[in-house]
Design an enzyme around this catalytic site. Sequence first.
Site, PDB file in Angstrom:
ATOM      1  CD  GLU A 156     -12.980 -25.595   5.792  1.00  0.00           C
ATOM      2  OE1 GLU A 156     -13.738 -25.387   4.921  1.00  0.00           O
ATOM      3  OE2 GLU A 156     -11.920 -25.548   6.005  1.00  0.00           O
ATOM      4  CE  LYS A 208      -7.783 -30.567  14.471  1.00  0.00           C
ATOM      5  NZ  LYS A 208      -7.791 -29.244  14.193  1.00  0.00           N
ATOM      6  CB  CYS A 264      -7.900 -29.923   8.394  1.00  0.00           C
ATOM      7  SG  CYS A 264      -8.639 -28.276   8.418  1.00  0.00           S
TER       8      CYS A 264
END
Length: 437
Positions: A156, A208, A264
Amino acid sequence: MRITVLGCGYLGATHAAAMADLGHEVLGMEIDPDKRAALARGEVPIYEPHLDELLARSVGSGRLTFTDSYAEVAAFGDLHFVCVGTPQQAESLAADVSQVEAAFTGLAKHLDRPTLVVGKSTVPVGTAERMAEQLATLAPAGADVLLAWNPEFLREGFAVEDTQHPDRIVIGVQDSRAEKQLRDFYASMIDAGTPVVVTDYATAELVKVASNAFLATKISFINAMAEVCEATGADVVDLADSIGYDPRIGRRFLNAGVGFGGGCLPKDIRAFVHRAGELGVEDAMTFLRHVDDVNQRQRERVVHIAKAMVGGTLAGARIAVWGAAFKPDSDDVRDSPALWVSGQLHLSGAEVTVYDPRANTTARRSFPTLAYADSAVEACHDADLVLHLTEWPEFREVTPADLEGVVARPALFDGRNVLDLDAWRSAGWTVRGLGRR
Ligand code: UGA
Protein backbone atom coordinates in the site's frame (compact mmCIF):
# COMPACT_ATOMS: atom_id res chain seq x y z
CA MET A 1 -6.31 -9.65 -24.02
CA ARG A 2 -9.79 -9.67 -22.49
CA ILE A 3 -9.43 -10.19 -18.77
CA THR A 4 -11.58 -9.90 -15.68
CA VAL A 5 -10.69 -9.02 -12.10
CA LEU A 6 -12.86 -10.46 -9.33
CA GLY A 7 -12.77 -8.27 -6.23
CA CYS A 8 -11.81 -4.60 -6.67
CA GLY A 9 -10.23 -3.68 -3.35
CA TYR A 10 -6.83 -2.06 -3.36
CA LEU A 11 -5.23 -5.13 -4.98
CA GLY A 12 -7.96 -5.77 -7.56
CA ALA A 13 -8.65 -2.13 -8.43
CA THR A 14 -4.96 -1.45 -8.96
CA HIS A 15 -4.47 -4.61 -11.03
CA ALA A 16 -7.56 -3.85 -13.13
CA ALA A 17 -6.58 -0.22 -13.79
CA ALA A 18 -2.92 -1.04 -14.48
CA MET A 19 -3.75 -3.87 -16.89
CA ALA A 20 -6.27 -1.69 -18.77
CA ASP A 21 -3.57 0.97 -18.99
CA LEU A 22 -1.27 -1.62 -20.60
CA GLY A 23 -3.89 -2.03 -23.36
CA HIS A 24 -5.94 -5.01 -22.13
CA GLU A 25 -9.76 -4.97 -22.11
CA VAL A 26 -10.73 -5.36 -18.45
CA LEU A 27 -14.02 -6.11 -16.70
CA GLY A 28 -13.91 -5.64 -12.92
CA MET A 29 -16.34 -7.60 -10.76
CA GLU A 30 -17.25 -5.91 -7.48
CA ILE A 31 -20.22 -6.94 -5.37
CA ASP A 32 -20.26 -3.82 -3.14
CA PRO A 33 -22.62 -1.48 -5.05
CA ASP A 34 -21.15 1.78 -3.67
CA LYS A 35 -17.59 0.74 -4.43
CA ARG A 36 -18.59 -0.48 -7.89
CA ALA A 37 -20.42 2.76 -8.72
CA ALA A 38 -17.48 4.88 -7.55
CA LEU A 39 -14.99 2.83 -9.59
CA ALA A 40 -17.23 3.03 -12.68
CA ARG A 41 -17.15 6.83 -12.33
CA GLY A 42 -13.36 6.64 -12.21
CA GLU A 43 -13.25 7.46 -8.49
CA VAL A 44 -10.99 5.51 -6.13
CA PRO A 45 -12.76 4.69 -2.83
CA ILE A 46 -9.40 4.47 -0.96
CA TYR A 47 -6.40 6.79 -0.79
CA GLU A 48 -3.61 5.28 -2.87
CA PRO A 49 -1.10 7.59 -4.59
CA HIS A 50 -1.45 7.75 -8.41
CA LEU A 51 -4.31 5.25 -8.52
CA ASP A 52 -6.86 8.00 -9.17
CA GLU A 53 -5.10 9.14 -12.40
CA LEU A 54 -4.59 5.54 -13.55
CA LEU A 55 -8.20 4.57 -12.89
CA ALA A 56 -9.60 7.72 -14.50
CA ARG A 57 -7.46 7.08 -17.59
CA SER A 58 -8.49 3.42 -17.83
CA VAL A 59 -12.20 4.08 -17.30
CA GLY A 60 -12.05 7.08 -19.65
CA SER A 61 -10.49 4.99 -22.41
CA GLY A 62 -13.42 2.56 -22.21
CA ARG A 63 -11.02 -0.34 -21.58
CA LEU A 64 -12.10 -0.75 -17.95
CA THR A 65 -15.72 -1.41 -16.98
CA PHE A 66 -17.39 -2.97 -13.95
CA THR A 67 -20.14 -5.48 -13.22
CA ASP A 68 -21.61 -7.59 -10.42
CA SER A 69 -22.53 -10.53 -12.65
CA TYR A 70 -20.53 -13.79 -12.78
CA ALA A 71 -22.25 -14.68 -16.06
CA GLU A 72 -20.95 -11.46 -17.64
CA VAL A 73 -17.49 -12.07 -16.23
CA ALA A 74 -17.37 -15.59 -17.66
CA ALA A 75 -18.64 -14.44 -21.05
CA PHE A 76 -16.21 -11.50 -21.21
CA GLY A 77 -12.79 -12.86 -20.27
CA ASP A 78 -10.19 -15.36 -21.35
CA LEU A 79 -8.24 -14.79 -18.12
CA HIS A 80 -9.93 -14.27 -14.76
CA PHE A 81 -7.90 -12.83 -11.85
CA VAL A 82 -9.28 -13.55 -8.38
CA CYS A 83 -8.24 -10.66 -6.10
CA VAL A 84 -10.73 -10.89 -3.22
CA GLY A 85 -9.75 -10.39 0.42
CA THR A 86 -8.79 -13.05 2.98
CA PRO A 87 -9.17 -11.29 6.35
CA GLN A 88 -8.53 -12.94 9.70
CA GLN A 89 -11.49 -14.93 11.03
CA ALA A 90 -13.28 -13.27 13.95
CA GLU A 91 -12.85 -16.19 16.36
CA SER A 92 -9.53 -17.65 15.27
CA LEU A 93 -6.08 -16.90 13.86
CA ALA A 94 -7.04 -18.54 10.57
CA ALA A 95 -7.68 -16.70 7.32
CA ASP A 96 -11.30 -16.41 6.24
CA VAL A 97 -11.26 -17.76 2.68
CA SER A 98 -15.01 -17.51 2.15
CA GLN A 99 -14.64 -14.70 -0.41
CA VAL A 100 -12.21 -16.83 -2.42
CA GLU A 101 -14.55 -19.81 -2.29
CA ALA A 102 -17.52 -17.65 -3.30
CA ALA A 103 -15.64 -16.17 -6.25
CA PHE A 104 -14.51 -19.57 -7.52
CA THR A 105 -17.90 -21.27 -7.17
CA GLY A 106 -19.77 -18.23 -8.52
CA LEU A 107 -17.54 -18.07 -11.58
CA ALA A 108 -17.02 -21.79 -12.22
CA LYS A 109 -20.67 -22.51 -13.03
CA HIS A 110 -20.50 -20.15 -16.01
CA LEU A 111 -17.18 -21.28 -17.48
CA ASP A 112 -18.30 -23.07 -20.65
CA ARG A 113 -15.22 -22.57 -22.82
CA PRO A 114 -11.44 -22.95 -22.44
CA THR A 115 -10.19 -20.35 -20.00
CA LEU A 116 -7.57 -19.63 -17.32
CA VAL A 117 -8.44 -18.63 -13.76
CA VAL A 118 -5.60 -16.94 -11.87
CA GLY A 119 -5.61 -16.72 -8.08
CA LYS A 120 -3.87 -13.63 -6.69
CA SER A 121 -5.38 -13.51 -3.20
CA THR A 122 -3.14 -14.42 -0.24
CA VAL A 123 -4.39 -17.85 0.86
CA PRO A 124 -3.46 -20.69 3.22
CA VAL A 125 -1.30 -23.24 1.42
CA GLY A 126 -3.52 -25.94 -0.09
CA THR A 127 -6.28 -23.57 -1.19
CA ALA A 128 -5.24 -23.59 -4.88
CA GLU A 129 -5.41 -27.37 -5.02
CA ARG A 130 -8.96 -27.23 -3.61
CA MET A 131 -9.99 -24.48 -6.02
CA ALA A 132 -8.63 -26.53 -8.95
CA GLU A 133 -10.91 -29.37 -7.86
CA GLN A 134 -13.85 -26.96 -7.60
CA LEU A 135 -13.25 -25.73 -11.14
CA ALA A 136 -12.95 -29.28 -12.50
CA THR A 137 -16.20 -30.30 -10.79
CA LEU A 138 -18.33 -27.20 -11.37
CA ALA A 139 -17.20 -25.72 -14.69
CA PRO A 140 -19.16 -26.93 -17.73
CA ALA A 141 -15.90 -26.77 -19.74
CA GLY A 142 -14.29 -29.18 -17.22
CA ALA A 143 -10.61 -29.89 -17.91
CA ASP A 144 -10.42 -26.99 -20.37
CA VAL A 145 -10.58 -24.61 -17.43
CA LEU A 146 -7.05 -24.18 -16.06
CA LEU A 147 -5.87 -22.66 -12.80
CA ALA A 148 -2.67 -20.75 -11.97
CA TRP A 149 -1.63 -19.18 -8.65
CA ASN A 150 0.11 -15.86 -9.15
CA PRO A 151 0.62 -14.06 -5.81
CA GLU A 152 0.80 -10.29 -5.62
CA PHE A 153 3.45 -8.45 -3.60
CA LEU A 154 2.30 -4.84 -3.87
CA ARG A 155 2.68 -2.51 -0.93
CA GLU A 156 0.00 0.00 0.00
CA GLY A 157 1.26 3.46 -0.80
CA PHE A 158 3.23 2.01 -3.75
CA ALA A 159 0.47 -0.14 -5.24
CA VAL A 160 0.62 1.37 -8.73
CA GLU A 161 4.41 1.31 -8.95
CA ASP A 162 4.59 -2.27 -7.62
CA THR A 163 1.89 -3.50 -10.02
CA GLN A 164 3.47 -1.88 -13.07
CA HIS A 165 7.04 -2.83 -12.11
CA PRO A 166 6.89 -5.98 -9.95
CA ASP A 167 10.20 -7.23 -8.57
CA ARG A 168 9.27 -10.80 -9.53
CA ILE A 169 6.43 -12.77 -11.13
CA VAL A 170 5.64 -16.07 -9.41
CA ILE A 171 3.49 -18.54 -11.31
CA GLY A 172 2.19 -21.71 -9.67
CA VAL A 173 0.82 -24.15 -12.26
CA GLN A 174 0.01 -27.79 -12.90
CA ASP A 175 -0.09 -27.42 -16.66
CA SER A 176 2.35 -25.78 -19.09
CA ARG A 177 -0.54 -24.23 -21.05
CA ALA A 178 -1.37 -22.10 -18.02
CA GLU A 179 2.27 -21.00 -17.74
CA LYS A 180 2.33 -20.06 -21.43
CA GLN A 181 -0.84 -17.97 -21.14
CA LEU A 182 0.47 -16.06 -18.13
CA ARG A 183 3.87 -15.50 -19.77
CA ASP A 184 2.04 -14.06 -22.80
CA PHE A 185 -0.07 -11.88 -20.54
CA TYR A 186 2.93 -10.47 -18.65
CA ALA A 187 5.13 -10.33 -21.79
CA SER A 188 5.91 -6.61 -21.54
CA MET A 189 7.10 -6.96 -17.93
CA ILE A 190 9.05 -10.14 -18.65
CA ASP A 191 10.71 -8.52 -21.69
CA ALA A 192 11.69 -5.61 -19.42
CA GLY A 193 13.67 -8.09 -17.28
CA THR A 194 11.28 -8.98 -14.45
CA PRO A 195 12.38 -12.38 -13.08
CA VAL A 196 9.83 -15.19 -13.42
CA VAL A 197 9.61 -18.19 -11.09
CA VAL A 198 7.47 -21.06 -12.35
CA THR A 199 6.58 -23.55 -9.67
CA ASP A 200 3.79 -25.67 -8.18
CA TYR A 201 0.66 -24.33 -6.46
CA ALA A 202 1.87 -24.94 -2.91
CA THR A 203 5.16 -23.11 -3.42
CA ALA A 204 3.45 -20.17 -5.10
CA GLU A 205 1.04 -19.85 -2.17
CA LEU A 206 3.88 -20.17 0.34
CA VAL A 207 6.07 -17.58 -1.40
CA LYS A 208 3.57 -14.90 -0.46
CA VAL A 209 3.10 -15.79 3.19
CA ALA A 210 6.81 -16.57 3.62
CA SER A 211 7.68 -13.09 2.25
CA ASN A 212 5.35 -11.37 4.68
CA ALA A 213 6.54 -13.61 7.55
CA PHE A 214 10.15 -12.66 6.80
CA LEU A 215 9.35 -8.94 6.68
CA ALA A 216 7.43 -9.16 9.96
CA THR A 217 10.33 -11.07 11.53
CA LYS A 218 12.77 -8.35 10.48
CA ILE A 219 10.62 -5.67 12.11
CA SER A 220 10.12 -7.63 15.33
CA PHE A 221 13.84 -8.43 15.43
CA ILE A 222 14.77 -4.76 15.42
CA ASN A 223 11.99 -3.93 17.87
CA ALA A 224 13.33 -6.58 20.26
CA MET A 225 16.76 -4.97 19.81
CA ALA A 226 15.20 -1.60 20.66
CA GLU A 227 14.16 -2.96 24.03
CA VAL A 228 17.70 -4.21 24.65
CA CYS A 229 19.04 -0.81 23.58
CA GLU A 230 16.83 0.89 26.16
CA ALA A 231 18.12 -1.41 28.88
CA THR A 232 21.73 -0.68 27.95
CA GLY A 233 21.76 2.96 26.85
CA ALA A 234 22.50 1.94 23.24
CA ASP A 235 20.82 3.50 20.20
CA VAL A 236 18.72 1.28 17.91
CA VAL A 237 18.96 3.59 14.88
CA ASP A 238 22.79 3.52 14.94
CA LEU A 239 22.54 -0.24 15.48
CA ALA A 240 20.20 -0.72 12.48
CA ASP A 241 22.36 1.52 10.28
CA SER A 242 25.45 -0.44 11.21
CA ILE A 243 24.09 -3.96 10.81
CA GLY A 244 22.22 -2.85 7.68
CA TYR A 245 25.48 -2.14 5.85
CA ASP A 246 26.02 -5.90 5.75
CA PRO A 247 24.38 -6.77 2.42
CA ARG A 248 23.30 -10.13 3.85
CA ILE A 249 21.17 -8.23 6.38
CA GLY A 250 20.21 -5.03 4.52
CA ARG A 251 18.89 -1.81 6.07
CA ARG A 252 15.31 -1.95 4.79
CA PHE A 253 12.55 -3.05 7.19
CA LEU A 254 14.83 -2.46 10.16
CA ASN A 255 13.04 0.63 11.44
CA ALA A 256 12.20 0.10 15.09
CA GLY A 257 9.03 1.73 16.33
CA VAL A 258 5.46 1.07 17.35
CA GLY A 259 5.45 -2.01 15.11
CA PHE A 260 3.75 -3.39 12.04
CA GLY A 261 0.05 -3.23 11.30
CA GLY A 262 -2.26 -3.12 8.32
CA GLY A 263 -4.46 -5.62 6.56
CA CYS A 264 -1.61 -7.98 5.59
CA LEU A 265 1.41 -8.64 7.83
CA PRO A 266 -0.44 -9.25 11.12
CA LYS A 267 -3.16 -11.47 9.71
CA ASP A 268 -0.84 -13.29 7.33
CA ILE A 269 1.57 -14.42 10.05
CA ARG A 270 -1.34 -15.52 12.25
CA ALA A 271 -2.94 -17.45 9.39
CA PHE A 272 0.46 -19.03 8.66
CA VAL A 273 0.82 -20.19 12.29
CA HIS A 274 -2.71 -21.59 12.18
CA ARG A 275 -2.13 -23.41 8.89
CA ALA A 276 1.17 -24.81 10.16
CA GLY A 277 -0.79 -26.27 13.08
CA GLU A 278 -3.24 -27.94 10.71
CA LEU A 279 -0.33 -29.37 8.75
CA GLY A 280 1.34 -30.73 11.90
CA VAL A 281 4.38 -28.44 11.62
CA GLU A 282 3.45 -25.93 14.33
CA ASP A 283 6.82 -26.34 16.07
CA ALA A 284 8.58 -25.03 12.97
CA MET A 285 6.47 -21.89 13.04
CA THR A 286 6.50 -21.18 16.81
CA PHE A 287 8.90 -18.28 16.24
CA LEU A 288 6.15 -16.46 14.33
CA ARG A 289 4.09 -16.38 17.51
CA HIS A 290 7.00 -14.55 19.14
CA VAL A 291 7.17 -12.20 16.17
CA ASP A 292 3.50 -11.38 16.77
CA ASP A 293 4.06 -11.05 20.55
CA VAL A 294 7.02 -8.69 20.16
CA ASN A 295 4.90 -6.60 17.81
CA GLN A 296 2.02 -6.45 20.27
CA ARG A 297 4.40 -5.61 23.12
CA GLN A 298 5.67 -2.58 21.22
CA ARG A 299 2.17 -1.11 21.25
CA GLU A 300 1.80 -1.80 24.96
CA ARG A 301 5.21 -0.31 25.67
CA VAL A 302 4.17 2.90 23.94
CA VAL A 303 1.14 3.13 26.23
CA HIS A 304 3.37 2.63 29.29
CA ILE A 305 5.89 5.20 28.10
CA ALA A 306 3.10 7.70 27.42
CA LYS A 307 1.76 7.12 30.93
CA ALA A 308 5.20 7.72 32.43
CA MET A 309 5.71 10.85 30.31
CA VAL A 310 2.48 12.44 31.59
CA GLY A 311 3.49 11.83 35.20
CA GLY A 312 2.09 8.37 35.88
CA THR A 313 -1.66 9.01 35.48
CA LEU A 314 -3.45 8.85 32.14
CA ALA A 315 -6.85 9.89 33.50
CA GLY A 316 -7.41 13.47 32.42
CA ALA A 317 -4.11 13.73 30.52
CA ARG A 318 -4.40 15.50 27.17
CA ILE A 319 -2.55 13.60 24.47
CA ALA A 320 -2.07 14.57 20.83
CA VAL A 321 -1.49 11.71 18.39
CA TRP A 322 0.13 12.33 15.02
CA GLY A 323 -0.98 9.58 12.67
CA ALA A 324 -3.84 7.10 12.44
CA ALA A 325 -3.07 5.11 9.27
CA PHE A 326 -0.99 1.93 9.69
CA LYS A 327 1.67 3.57 7.54
CA PRO A 328 2.12 6.80 5.57
CA ASP A 329 0.63 7.32 2.08
CA SER A 330 -2.43 5.31 3.02
CA ASP A 331 -5.80 5.93 4.65
CA ASP A 332 -5.95 2.29 5.76
CA VAL A 333 -6.44 1.94 9.52
CA ARG A 334 -6.81 -1.84 9.66
CA ASP A 335 -4.89 -3.10 12.71
CA SER A 336 -3.17 0.27 12.91
CA PRO A 337 -0.68 0.55 15.80
CA ALA A 338 -1.35 4.31 16.01
CA LEU A 339 -5.07 3.79 16.53
CA TRP A 340 -4.59 0.85 18.88
CA VAL A 341 -2.42 3.04 21.13
CA SER A 342 -4.88 5.96 20.83
CA GLY A 343 -7.78 3.68 21.77
CA GLN A 344 -5.95 2.28 24.82
CA LEU A 345 -4.99 5.74 26.05
CA HIS A 346 -8.58 6.87 25.65
CA LEU A 347 -9.86 3.81 27.54
CA SER A 348 -7.45 4.68 30.36
CA GLY A 349 -9.05 8.09 30.71
CA ALA A 350 -6.78 10.28 28.57
CA GLU A 351 -8.27 12.91 26.29
CA VAL A 352 -6.86 11.89 22.92
CA THR A 353 -6.88 14.09 19.81
CA VAL A 354 -5.75 12.42 16.60
CA TYR A 355 -4.62 14.00 13.37
CA ASP A 356 -3.77 12.07 10.19
CA PRO A 357 -3.29 13.79 6.83
CA ARG A 358 -5.48 11.20 5.04
CA ALA A 359 -6.96 8.78 7.54
CA ASN A 360 -9.10 10.96 9.84
CA THR A 361 -12.27 9.80 8.08
CA THR A 362 -11.47 6.08 8.12
CA ALA A 363 -10.19 6.35 11.69
CA ARG A 364 -13.36 8.10 12.87
CA ARG A 365 -15.44 5.24 11.46
CA SER A 366 -13.57 2.68 13.59
CA PHE A 367 -12.88 4.88 16.64
CA PRO A 368 -15.72 7.43 16.79
CA THR A 369 -15.10 8.31 20.44
CA LEU A 370 -11.65 9.81 19.84
CA ALA A 371 -11.34 13.51 19.00
CA TYR A 372 -9.94 14.46 15.59
CA ALA A 373 -8.11 17.61 14.53
CA ASP A 374 -7.55 19.16 11.11
CA SER A 375 -3.83 19.71 11.43
CA ALA A 376 -0.79 18.49 13.36
CA VAL A 377 -0.60 21.78 15.26
CA GLU A 378 -4.33 21.89 16.02
CA ALA A 379 -4.13 18.40 17.54
CA CYS A 380 -1.55 19.72 20.02
CA HIS A 381 -3.69 22.42 21.65
CA ASP A 382 -3.16 22.22 25.44
CA ALA A 383 -1.53 18.80 25.05
CA ASP A 384 0.51 17.35 27.89
CA LEU A 385 2.21 15.00 25.43
CA VAL A 386 2.58 14.62 21.65
CA LEU A 387 2.89 11.09 20.23
CA HIS A 388 4.28 10.62 16.72
CA LEU A 389 2.96 7.23 15.58
CA THR A 390 2.70 7.23 11.75
CA GLU A 391 5.66 8.67 9.86
CA TRP A 392 3.97 11.03 7.39
CA PRO A 393 6.61 13.43 6.01
CA GLU A 394 4.61 16.48 7.18
CA PHE A 395 5.24 15.57 10.83
CA ARG A 396 8.97 15.94 10.24
CA GLU A 397 8.30 19.51 9.09
CA VAL A 398 6.74 20.60 12.38
CA THR A 399 9.27 22.58 14.48
CA PRO A 400 9.34 23.36 18.21
CA ALA A 401 8.59 26.99 17.26
CA ASP A 402 5.32 25.88 15.60
CA LEU A 403 4.15 24.43 18.92
CA GLU A 404 5.30 27.25 21.16
CA GLY A 405 2.32 28.52 23.18
CA VAL A 406 0.22 25.66 21.73
CA VAL A 407 1.04 22.73 24.00
CA ALA A 408 0.54 22.71 27.75
CA ARG A 409 3.80 20.83 28.32
CA PRO A 410 6.68 20.38 25.84
CA ALA A 411 6.86 16.57 25.75
CA LEU A 412 7.23 14.49 22.59
CA PHE A 413 7.43 10.77 21.97
CA ASP A 414 8.67 9.56 18.56
CA GLY A 415 7.17 6.12 17.96
CA ARG A 416 8.74 5.88 14.50
CA ASN A 417 12.28 7.03 15.31
CA VAL A 418 12.50 9.52 12.44
CA LEU A 419 12.27 12.92 14.16
CA ASP A 420 15.35 14.99 14.98
CA LEU A 421 15.29 14.45 18.74
CA ASP A 422 18.31 16.70 19.35
CA ALA A 423 16.56 19.66 17.69
CA TRP A 424 13.55 19.22 19.97
CA ARG A 425 15.74 18.72 23.05
CA SER A 426 17.70 21.86 22.40
CA ALA A 427 14.41 23.77 22.23
CA GLY A 428 13.68 22.63 25.78
CA TRP A 429 11.43 19.65 25.02
CA THR A 430 11.42 16.35 26.87
CA VAL A 431 11.68 13.76 24.10
CA ARG A 432 11.83 9.98 23.85
CA GLY A 433 12.04 7.45 21.05
CA LEU A 434 11.97 3.67 21.16
CA GLY A 435 15.40 2.25 21.82
CA ARG A 436 17.00 5.65 21.32
CA ARG A 437 19.48 7.57 23.39
C1 UGA B 1 2.96 -5.77 2.94
C2 UGA B 1 4.18 -6.26 2.17
O1 UGA B 1 5.27 -5.33 2.34
C3 UGA B 1 3.86 -6.39 0.69
O2 UGA B 1 4.98 -6.91 -0.02
C4 UGA B 1 2.66 -7.33 0.53
O3 UGA B 1 2.29 -7.47 -0.84
C5 UGA B 1 1.48 -6.77 1.31
O4 UGA B 1 1.84 -6.64 2.69
C6 UGA B 1 0.34 -7.73 1.16
O5 UGA B 1 0.42 -8.83 1.70
O6 UGA B 1 -0.59 -7.44 0.40
P1 UGA B 1 1.84 -3.38 3.31
O7 UGA B 1 0.88 -4.05 4.24
O8 UGA B 1 1.34 -2.39 2.33
O9 UGA B 1 2.67 -4.46 2.47
O10 UGA B 1 2.86 -2.60 4.26
P2 UGA B 1 4.43 -2.65 4.60
O11 UGA B 1 5.14 -1.61 3.85
O12 UGA B 1 4.95 -4.03 4.53
O13 UGA B 1 4.38 -2.20 6.13
C7 UGA B 1 3.72 -3.02 7.09
C8 UGA B 1 3.84 -2.45 8.46
O14 UGA B 1 5.18 -2.56 8.93
C9 UGA B 1 3.48 -0.96 8.58
O15 UGA B 1 2.68 -0.78 9.73
C10 UGA B 1 4.82 -0.28 8.73
O16 UGA B 1 4.73 0.92 9.46
C11 UGA B 1 5.60 -1.34 9.48
N1 UGA B 1 7.08 -1.23 9.33
C12 UGA B 1 7.65 -1.37 8.11
C13 UGA B 1 7.87 -1.03 10.45
O17 UGA B 1 7.37 -0.92 11.59
N2 UGA B 1 9.24 -0.96 10.30
C14 UGA B 1 9.82 -1.08 9.08
O18 UGA B 1 11.07 -1.02 9.01
C15 UGA B 1 9.02 -1.29 7.96
